[in-house]
Design a protein around this motif. Structure first.
Motif, PDB file in Angstrom:
ATOM      1  N   LYS A  46       0.852  -1.195   0.000  1.00  0.00           N
ATOM      2  CA  LYS A  46       0.000   0.000   0.000  1.00  0.00           C
ATOM      3  C   LYS A  46       0.884   1.240   0.000  1.00  0.00           C
ATOM      4  CE  LYS A  46      -3.838  -2.080   2.460  1.00  0.00           C
ATOM      5  NZ  LYS A  46      -4.704  -2.014   3.648  1.00  0.00           N
ATOM      6  N   LEU A  47       0.632   2.138  -0.961  1.00  0.00           N
ATOM      7  CA  LEU A  47       1.335   3.420  -1.031  1.00  0.00           C
ATOM      8  C   LEU A  47       0.322   4.541  -0.959  1.00  0.00           C
ATOM      9  CD1 LEU A  47       3.909   2.856  -3.936  1.00  0.00           C
ATOM     10  CD2 LEU A  47       4.307   2.650  -1.476  1.00  0.00           C
ATOM     11  N   GLN A  48       0.720   5.660  -0.368  1.00  0.00           N
ATOM     12  CA  GLN A  48      -0.116   6.851  -0.314  1.00  0.00           C
ATOM     13  C   GLN A  48       0.580   7.933  -1.126  1.00  0.00           C
ATOM     14  OE1 GLN A  48      -3.114   6.916   1.268  1.00  0.00           O
ATOM     15  NE2 GLN A  48      -3.445   8.929   0.368  1.00  0.00           N
ATOM     16  N   LEU A  49       0.078   8.191  -2.350  1.00  0.00           N
ATOM     17  CA  LEU A  49       0.677   9.225  -3.189  1.00  0.00           C
ATOM     18  C   LEU A  49       0.254  10.588  -2.658  1.00  0.00           C
ATOM     19  CD1 LEU A  49       0.964   6.678  -4.943  1.00  0.00           C
ATOM     20  CD2 LEU A  49       0.508   8.109  -6.922  1.00  0.00           C
ATOM     21  N   ILE A  50       1.242  11.488  -2.509  1.00  0.00           N
ATOM     22  CA  ILE A  50       0.929  12.831  -2.025  1.00  0.00           C
ATOM     23  C   ILE A  50       1.183  13.899  -3.081  1.00  0.00           C
ATOM     24  CG2 ILE A  50       1.158  12.271   0.412  1.00  0.00           C
ATOM     25  CD1 ILE A  50       3.938  13.484   0.399  1.00  0.00           C
ATOM     26  N   ASN A  51       1.942  13.542  -4.129  1.00  0.00           N
ATOM     27  CA  ASN A  51       1.993  14.406  -5.309  1.00  0.00           C
ATOM     28  C   ASN A  51       2.385  13.564  -6.505  1.00  0.00           C
ATOM     29  OD1 ASN A  51       4.846  14.571  -5.954  1.00  0.00           O
ATOM     30  ND2 ASN A  51       5.096  16.063  -4.313  1.00  0.00           N
ATOM     31  N   VAL A  52       2.048  14.079  -7.692  1.00  0.00           N
ATOM     32  CA  VAL A  52       2.302  13.339  -8.920  1.00  0.00           C
ATOM     33  C   VAL A  52       2.628  14.334 -10.020  1.00  0.00           C
ATOM     34  CG1 VAL A  52      -0.141  13.252  -9.607  1.00  0.00           C
ATOM     35  CG2 VAL A  52       1.430  11.472 -10.403  1.00  0.00           C
ATOM     36  N   SER A  53       3.492  13.917 -10.938  1.00  0.00           N
ATOM     37  CA  SER A  53       3.818  14.725 -12.117  1.00  0.00           C
ATOM     38  C   SER A  53       3.857  13.791 -13.313  1.00  0.00           C
ATOM     39  CB  SER A  53       5.179  15.408 -11.933  1.00  0.00           C
ATOM     40  OG  SER A  53       6.227  14.471 -12.041  1.00  0.00           O
ATOM     41  N   THR A  54       4.190  14.323 -14.467  1.00  0.00           N
ATOM     42  CA  THR A  54       4.281  13.485 -15.668  1.00  0.00           C
ATOM     43  C   THR A  54       5.476  12.552 -15.604  1.00  0.00           C
ATOM     44  OG1 THR A  54       5.535  15.181 -16.837  1.00  0.00           O
ATOM     45  CG2 THR A  54       3.137  15.163 -17.172  1.00  0.00           C
ATOM     46  N   THR A  55       6.410  12.807 -14.691  1.00  0.00           N
ATOM     47  CA  THR A  55       7.633  12.008 -14.621  1.00  0.00           C
ATOM     48  C   THR A  55       7.747  11.138 -13.373  1.00  0.00           C
ATOM     49  OG1 THR A  55       8.856  13.836 -13.621  1.00  0.00           O
ATOM     50  CG2 THR A  55       8.925  13.643 -16.028  1.00  0.00           C
ATOM     51  N   GLY A  56       6.856  11.324 -12.382  1.00  0.00           N
ATOM     52  CA  GLY A  56       6.965  10.517 -11.180  1.00  0.00           C
ATOM     53  C   GLY A  56       5.985  10.928 -10.101  1.00  0.00           C
ATOM     54  N   PHE A  57       6.237  10.424  -8.895  1.00  0.00           N
ATOM     55  CA  PHE A  57       5.337  10.720  -7.780  1.00  0.00           C
ATOM     56  C   PHE A  57       6.095  10.641  -6.457  1.00  0.00           C
ATOM     57  CE2 PHE A  57       5.021   6.183  -8.700  1.00  0.00           C
ATOM     58  CZ  PHE A  57       5.126   5.576  -7.457  1.00  0.00           C
ATOM     59  N   ASP A 108       9.713   9.260   6.217  1.00  0.00           N
ATOM     60  CA  ASP A 108       8.501   8.580   5.731  1.00  0.00           C
ATOM     61  C   ASP A 108       8.082   9.043   4.340  1.00  0.00           C
ATOM     62  OD1 ASP A 108       7.458  11.106   6.300  1.00  0.00           O
ATOM     63  OD2 ASP A 108       5.608  10.316   7.164  1.00  0.00           O
ATOM     64  N   ARG A 109       8.983   9.717   3.607  1.00  0.00           N
ATOM     65  CA  ARG A 109       8.671  10.156   2.244  1.00  0.00           C
ATOM     66  C   ARG A 109       9.611   9.464   1.262  1.00  0.00           C
ATOM     67  NH1 ARG A 109       9.183  15.947   1.244  1.00  0.00           N
ATOM     68  NH2 ARG A 109      11.166  15.630   2.257  1.00  0.00           N
ATOM     69  N   ALA A 110       9.106   9.272   0.045  1.00  0.00           N
ATOM     70  CA  ALA A 110       9.923   8.643  -0.995  1.00  0.00           C
ATOM     71  C   ALA A 110       9.516   9.194  -2.356  1.00  0.00           C
ATOM     72  CB  ALA A 110       9.743   7.128  -0.970  1.00  0.00           C
ATOM     73  N   GLY A 111      10.483   9.277  -3.254  1.00  0.00           N
ATOM     74  CA  GLY A 111      10.230   9.761  -4.604  1.00  0.00           C
ATOM     75  C   GLY A 111      10.494   8.676  -5.628  1.00  0.00           C
ATOM     76  N   PHE A 112       9.572   8.544  -6.574  1.00  0.00           N
ATOM     77  CA  PHE A 112       9.659   7.541  -7.626  1.00  0.00           C
ATOM     78  C   PHE A 112       9.664   8.220  -8.986  1.00  0.00           C
ATOM     79  CE2 PHE A 112       7.978   5.267  -4.060  1.00  0.00           C
ATOM     80  CZ  PHE A 112       8.387   3.963  -4.195  1.00  0.00           C
ATOM     81  N   GLN A 113      10.386   7.642  -9.923  1.00  0.00           N
ATOM     82  CA  GLN A 113      10.403   8.119 -11.308  1.00  0.00           C
ATOM     83  C   GLN A 113       9.712   7.082 -12.170  1.00  0.00           C
ATOM     84  OE1 GLN A 113      14.194   9.428 -12.821  1.00  0.00           O
ATOM     85  NE2 GLN A 113      13.692   8.601 -14.836  1.00  0.00           N
ATOM     86  N   PHE A 114       8.772   7.528 -13.015  1.00  0.00           N
ATOM     87  CA  PHE A 114       8.102   6.610 -13.925  1.00  0.00           C
ATOM     88  C   PHE A 114       9.088   6.070 -14.953  1.00  0.00           C
ATOM     89  CE2 PHE A 114       4.203   9.312 -12.993  1.00  0.00           C
ATOM     90  CZ  PHE A 114       3.624   8.367 -12.162  1.00  0.00           C
ATOM     91  N   GLU A 115       8.817   4.885 -15.471  1.00  0.00           N
ATOM     92  CA  GLU A 115       9.648   4.282 -16.516  1.00  0.00           C
ATOM     93  C   GLU A 115       9.551   5.079 -17.815  1.00  0.00           C
ATOM     94  OE1 GLU A 115       8.289   0.742 -18.368  1.00  0.00           O
ATOM     95  OE2 GLU A 115       6.209   1.171 -17.923  1.00  0.00           O
ATOM     96  N   ARG A 116       8.469   5.815 -17.962  1.00  0.00           N
ATOM     97  CA  ARG A 116       8.259   6.644 -19.157  1.00  0.00           C
ATOM     98  C   ARG A 116       7.509   7.896 -18.731  1.00  0.00           C
ATOM     99  NH1 ARG A 116       2.783   5.846 -20.163  1.00  0.00           N
ATOM    100  NH2 ARG A 116       2.004   3.860 -19.406  1.00  0.00           N
ATOM    101  N   ILE A 117       7.627   8.931 -19.521  1.00  0.00           N
ATOM    102  CA  ILE A 117       6.905  10.171 -19.236  1.00  0.00           C
ATOM    103  C   ILE A 117       5.452   9.993 -19.665  1.00  0.00           C
ATOM    104  CG2 ILE A 117       6.699  12.613 -19.822  1.00  0.00           C
ATOM    105  CD1 ILE A 117       9.755  12.626 -20.182  1.00  0.00           C
ATOM    106  N   ILE A 118       4.540  10.421 -18.812  1.00  0.00           N
ATOM    107  CA  ILE A 118       3.110  10.355 -19.145  1.00  0.00           C
ATOM    108  C   ILE A 118       2.785  11.493 -20.100  1.00  0.00           C
ATOM    109  CG2 ILE A 118       0.772  10.540 -18.218  1.00  0.00           C
ATOM    110  CD1 ILE A 118       1.845   9.341 -15.607  1.00  0.00           C
ATOM    111  N   ARG A 119       2.071  11.183 -21.162  1.00  0.00           N
ATOM    112  CA  ARG A 119       1.677  12.213 -22.137  1.00  0.00           C
ATOM    113  C   ARG A 119       0.838  13.298 -21.456  1.00  0.00           C
ATOM    114  NH1 ARG A 119      -0.895   9.572 -27.319  1.00  0.00           N
ATOM    115  NH2 ARG A 119      -2.510  10.804 -26.350  1.00  0.00           N
ATOM    116  N   ALA A 120       1.044  14.535 -21.858  1.00  0.00           N
ATOM    117  CA  ALA A 120       0.382  15.677 -21.219  1.00  0.00           C
ATOM    118  C   ALA A 120      -1.140  15.561 -21.248  1.00  0.00           C
ATOM    119  CB  ALA A 120       0.828  16.976 -21.877  1.00  0.00           C
ATOM    120  N   ASP A 121      -1.701  15.113 -22.373  1.00  0.00           N
ATOM    121  CA  ASP A 121      -3.166  15.021 -22.443  1.00  0.00           C
ATOM    122  C   ASP A 121      -3.702  13.939 -21.504  1.00  0.00           C
ATOM    123  OD1 ASP A 121      -2.008  13.128 -24.156  1.00  0.00           O
ATOM    124  OD2 ASP A 121      -3.734  13.092 -25.494  1.00  0.00           O
ATOM    125  N   ASP A 122      -3.007  12.812 -21.411  1.00  0.00           N
ATOM    126  CA  ASP A 122      -3.421  11.756 -20.479  1.00  0.00           C
ATOM    127  C   ASP A 122      -3.260  12.216 -19.027  1.00  0.00           C
ATOM    128  OD1 ASP A 122      -4.030  10.030 -22.560  1.00  0.00           O
ATOM    129  OD2 ASP A 122      -2.059   9.047 -22.516  1.00  0.00           O
TER     130      ASP A 122
END
Length: 112
Positions: A35-46, A80-94
């Motif tokens: 279980k993870l609790q996301l507290i912020n998200v961007s096109t490149t990670g969370f 208690d905080r951690a940063g993750f990078q997505f494997e790919r950038i999320i498209r802006a429209d999505d």
């Protein structure tokens, strides 16, 4: 840790972060469901809040609204905080569709 992600990509933290309060179940190859609790998200990670039992470079798969399944690598953790990078950038429209679904109040939506 050997076998982790090679995190030599350019720092992409300039992406706009959007605050969220989103519980997700992450799939981890060694631990299983986490279980993870996301507290912020961007096109490149969370960023998450809560203790983690894995190290830098380890990979998880999460499911995001409008995006679906996406892999991410642990880049940093502190307390208690951690940063993750997505494997790919999320498209802006999505990404915009996802934020709209997470923040139904029009005043909280990003202006693009």
């Amino acid at each position: 840790m050997s076998g982790g992600a090679q995190l030599s990509v350019t720092d992409q933290r300039n992406s706009t972060r959007h605050p969220v309060d989103l519980p997700v179940i992450a799939e981890h190859r060694r631990i299983g469901d986490v279980k993870l609790q996301l507290i912020n998200v961007s096109t490149t990670g969370f960023m998450t809040r809560g203790a983690l039992d894995f190290g830098r470079g380890e990979r998880v798969t999460i499911r995001l609204p409008q995006i679906g399944r996406i892999e991410a690598f642990l880049v940093w953790s502190e307390g208690d905080r951690a940063g993750f990078q997505f494997e790919r950038i999320i498209r802006a429209d999505d990404f915009g569709k996802m934020i709209k679904s997470l923040q139904p109040n029009p005043r909280l939506r990003p202006t693009h």
